[in-house]
Scaffold this motif. Structure first.
Motif, PDB file in Angstrom:
ATOM      1  N   LYS A   2       0.829  -1.214   0.000  1.00 22.20           N
ATOM      2  CA  LYS A   2       0.000   0.000   0.000  1.00 22.20           C
ATOM      3  C   LYS A   2       0.856   1.253   0.000  1.00 22.20           C
ATOM      4  O   LYS A   2       0.466   2.274  -0.549  1.00 22.20           O
ATOM      5  CB  LYS A   2      -0.938  -0.010   1.201  1.00 22.20           C
ATOM      6  CG  LYS A   2      -2.054  -1.000   1.057  1.00 22.20           C
ATOM      7  CD  LYS A   2      -3.007  -0.928   2.206  1.00 22.20           C
ATOM      8  CE  LYS A   2      -4.088  -1.970   2.013  1.00 22.20           C
ATOM      9  NZ  LYS A   2      -5.104  -1.926   3.030  1.00 22.20           N
ATOM     10  N   LYS A   3       2.047   1.164   0.614  1.00 22.10           N
ATOM     11  CA  LYS A   3       2.967   2.307   0.625  1.00 22.10           C
ATOM     12  C   LYS A   3       3.322   2.713  -0.799  1.00 22.10           C
ATOM     13  O   LYS A   3       3.322   3.890  -1.144  1.00 22.10           O
ATOM     14  CB  LYS A   3       4.218   1.931   1.416  1.00 22.10           C
ATOM     15  CG  LYS A   3       5.304   2.970   1.385  1.00 22.10           C
ATOM     16  CD  LYS A   3       6.507   2.473   2.136  1.00 22.10           C
ATOM     17  CE  LYS A   3       7.715   3.322   1.871  1.00 22.10           C
ATOM     18  NZ  LYS A   3       8.911   2.788   2.496  1.00 22.10           N
ATOM     19  N   MET A   5       1.565   2.162  -3.461  1.00 19.74           N
ATOM     20  CA  MET A   5       0.388   2.690  -4.137  1.00 19.74           C
ATOM     21  C   MET A   5       0.248   4.179  -3.853  1.00 19.74           C
ATOM     22  O   MET A   5      -0.051   4.967  -4.754  1.00 19.74           O
ATOM     23  CB  MET A   5      -0.859   1.934  -3.698  1.00 19.74           C
ATOM     24  CG  MET A   5      -2.068   2.257  -4.522  1.00 19.74           C
ATOM     25  SD  MET A   5      -3.297   0.987  -4.266  1.00 19.74           S
ATOM     26  CE  MET A   5      -4.728   1.822  -4.833  1.00 19.74           C
ATOM     27  N   TRP A   6       0.469   4.585  -2.607  1.00 18.08           N
ATOM     28  CA  TRP A   6       0.395   6.002  -2.255  1.00 18.08           C
ATOM     29  C   TRP A   6       1.510   6.792  -2.924  1.00 18.08           C
ATOM     30  O   TRP A   6       1.279   7.902  -3.400  1.00 18.08           O
ATOM     31  CB  TRP A   6       0.450   6.188  -0.734  1.00 18.08           C
ATOM     32  CG  TRP A   6      -0.847   5.819  -0.102  1.00 18.08           C
ATOM     33  CD1 TRP A   6      -1.118   4.691   0.628  1.00 18.08           C
ATOM     34  CD2 TRP A   6      -2.068   6.553  -0.162  1.00 18.08           C
ATOM     35  NE1 TRP A   6      -2.431   4.681   1.016  1.00 18.08           N
ATOM     36  CE2 TRP A   6      -3.046   5.828   0.550  1.00 18.08           C
ATOM     37  CE3 TRP A   6      -2.436   7.756  -0.751  1.00 18.08           C
ATOM     38  CZ2 TRP A   6      -4.352   6.265   0.691  1.00 18.08           C
ATOM     39  CZ3 TRP A   6      -3.746   8.185  -0.611  1.00 18.08           C
ATOM     40  CH2 TRP A   6      -4.680   7.449   0.095  1.00 18.08           C
ATOM     41  N   ILE A   7       2.702   6.212  -2.957  1.00 16.76           N
ATOM     42  CA  ILE A   7       3.820   6.893  -3.624  1.00 16.76           C
ATOM     43  C   ILE A   7       3.502   7.072  -5.110  1.00 16.76           C
ATOM     44  O   ILE A   7       3.698   8.155  -5.667  1.00 16.76           O
ATOM     45  CB  ILE A   7       5.143   6.117  -3.416  1.00 16.76           C
ATOM     46  CG1 ILE A   7       5.565   6.196  -1.951  1.00 16.76           C
ATOM     47  CG2 ILE A   7       6.242   6.653  -4.333  1.00 16.76           C
ATOM     48  CD1 ILE A   7       6.715   5.288  -1.578  1.00 16.76           C
ATOM     49  N   ASN A   8       2.996   6.018  -5.751  1.00 17.87           N
ATOM     50  CA  ASN A   8       2.622   6.119  -7.169  1.00 17.87           C
ATOM     51  C   ASN A   8       1.544   7.174  -7.376  1.00 17.87           C
ATOM     52  O   ASN A   8       1.573   7.916  -8.356  1.00 17.87           O
ATOM     53  CB  ASN A   8       2.131   4.763  -7.692  1.00 17.87           C
ATOM     54  CG  ASN A   8       3.250   3.746  -7.784  1.00 17.87           C
ATOM     55  OD1 ASN A   8       4.416   4.089  -7.864  1.00 17.87           O
ATOM     56  ND2 ASN A   8       2.883   2.488  -7.757  1.00 17.87           N
ATOM     57  N   GLY A   9       0.592   7.242  -6.449  1.00 18.05           N
ATOM     58  CA  GLY A   9      -0.456   8.255  -6.531  1.00 18.05           C
ATOM     59  C   GLY A   9       0.105   9.660  -6.425  1.00 18.05           C
ATOM     60  O   GLY A   9      -0.298  10.563  -7.163  1.00 18.05           O
ATOM     61  N   LEU A  10       1.053   9.852  -5.508  1.00 21.33           N
ATOM     62  CA  LEU A  10       1.684  11.169  -5.359  1.00 21.33           C
ATOM     63  C   LEU A  10       2.498  11.538  -6.601  1.00 21.33           C
ATOM     64  O   LEU A  10       2.491  12.698  -7.028  1.00 21.33           O
ATOM     65  CB  LEU A  10       2.564  11.201  -4.109  1.00 21.33           C
ATOM     66  CG  LEU A  10       1.825  11.177  -2.776  1.00 21.33           C
ATOM     67  CD1 LEU A  10       2.819  11.070  -1.617  1.00 21.33           C
ATOM     68  CD2 LEU A  10       0.942  12.410  -2.624  1.00 21.33           C
ATOM     69  N   ARG A  84      -4.030  -4.191  -6.966  1.00 24.38           N
ATOM     70  CA  ARG A  84      -3.356  -3.268  -6.060  1.00 24.38           C
ATOM     71  C   ARG A  84      -2.105  -3.853  -5.416  1.00 24.38           C
ATOM     72  O   ARG A  84      -1.312  -3.130  -4.851  1.00 24.38           O
ATOM     73  CB  ARG A  84      -4.328  -2.760  -5.009  1.00 24.38           C
ATOM     74  CG  ARG A  84      -4.903  -3.815  -4.113  1.00 24.38           C
ATOM     75  CD  ARG A  84      -5.890  -3.197  -3.131  1.00 24.38           C
ATOM     76  NE  ARG A  84      -6.597  -4.216  -2.408  1.00 24.38           N
ATOM     77  CZ  ARG A  84      -7.797  -4.670  -2.714  1.00 24.38           C
ATOM     78  NH1 ARG A  84      -8.422  -4.184  -3.738  1.00 24.38           N
ATOM     79  NH2 ARG A  84      -8.362  -5.603  -2.001  1.00 24.38           N
ATOM     80  N   ASN A  90       0.540  -1.206 -10.818  1.00 24.72           N
ATOM     81  CA  ASN A  90       0.287   0.085 -10.183  1.00 24.72           C
ATOM     82  C   ASN A  90       0.980   1.215 -10.926  1.00 24.72           C
ATOM     83  O   ASN A  90       0.363   2.250 -11.191  1.00 24.72           O
ATOM     84  CB  ASN A  90       0.788   0.068  -8.729  1.00 24.72           C
ATOM     85  CG  ASN A  90      -0.317  -0.168  -7.746  1.00 24.72           C
ATOM     86  OD1 ASN A  90      -1.111   0.727  -7.517  1.00 24.72           O
ATOM     87  ND2 ASN A  90      -0.364  -1.351  -7.187  1.00 24.72           N
ATOM     88  N   TRP A  94      -1.149   4.097 -12.743  1.00 26.70           N
ATOM     89  CA  TRP A  94      -1.044   5.475 -12.243  1.00 26.70           C
ATOM     90  C   TRP A  94      -0.506   6.419 -13.311  1.00 26.70           C
ATOM     91  O   TRP A  94      -0.934   7.569 -13.402  1.00 26.70           O
ATOM     92  CB  TRP A  94      -0.197   5.547 -10.974  1.00 26.70           C
ATOM     93  CG  TRP A  94      -0.968   5.218  -9.741  1.00 26.70           C
ATOM     94  CD1 TRP A  94      -0.800   4.135  -8.926  1.00 26.70           C
ATOM     95  CD2 TRP A  94      -2.035   5.969  -9.154  1.00 26.70           C
ATOM     96  NE1 TRP A  94      -1.707   4.168  -7.897  1.00 26.70           N
ATOM     97  CE2 TRP A  94      -2.476   5.283  -8.008  1.00 26.70           C
ATOM     98  CE3 TRP A  94      -2.668   7.156  -9.500  1.00 26.70           C
ATOM     99  CZ2 TRP A  94      -3.500   5.753  -7.205  1.00 26.70           C
ATOM    100  CZ3 TRP A  94      -3.700   7.624  -8.703  1.00 26.70           C
ATOM    101  CH2 TRP A  94      -4.108   6.929  -7.568  1.00 26.70           C
TER     102      TRP A  94
END
Length: 151
Positions: A2-3, A5-10, A84, A90, A94
């Protein structure tokens, strides 16, 4: 996972901001249709308004593009949810989301997409950073699909 995924989102948010900033800079500082060589014979910068898709296909159909974009974002979000736990999926998704949103903002705000990178050595559509995100996202996703040995 999940970490990541958030980095990819940012990173996707950063890419959208870079895309929009660069489009704004080009629109404000380079006259429409003007071409400025960056690397002679290789790449130039121009200011082009594209109200179609690649090679101006389906130009003037903004409503269609807005609908397609919303469907594409829904599909990409769904795939992202399904895969995910896959880092490569991912990254690809993204990147595609970033590119889709970058051009979607133009279509909503301006009713056309600002394109600026021109390859001088080949007949290729003039493109922007959002288009690069889409292209690299598809490539990464394609590689992820080939390498995926689950199910």
């Amino acid at each position: 996972m999940k970490k990541f995924m958030w980095i990819n989102g940012l990173v996707a948010v950063a890419l959208v901001l870079i895309d929009q900033t660069f489009k704004n800079y080009i629109s404000s500082n380079l006259p429409l249709g003007h071409v400025r060589e960056i690397i002679p014979g290789l790449i130039s910068i121009t200011n082009l308004r594209n109200d179609g898709a690649a090679w101006s296909i389906l130009e003037g159909n903004q409503s269609l593009f807005l609908i397609i974009t919303l469907v594409a974002l829904g599909a990409l979000g769904y795939i992202l949810f399904l895969k995910r736990d896959s880092w490569s999926f991912n990254v690809g998704i993204w990147l595609m989301i970033a590119g889709t949103i970058g051009n979607f903002i133009d279509r909503l705000r301006l009713h056309y997409v600002v394109d600026m990178f021109q390859l001088d050595f080949i007949n290729f559509p003039i493109f922007n950073i959002a288009d690069m995100c889409l292209t690299f996202g598809v490539i990464v996703l394609f590689i992820a699909i080939i390498r995926d040995d689950s199910e």
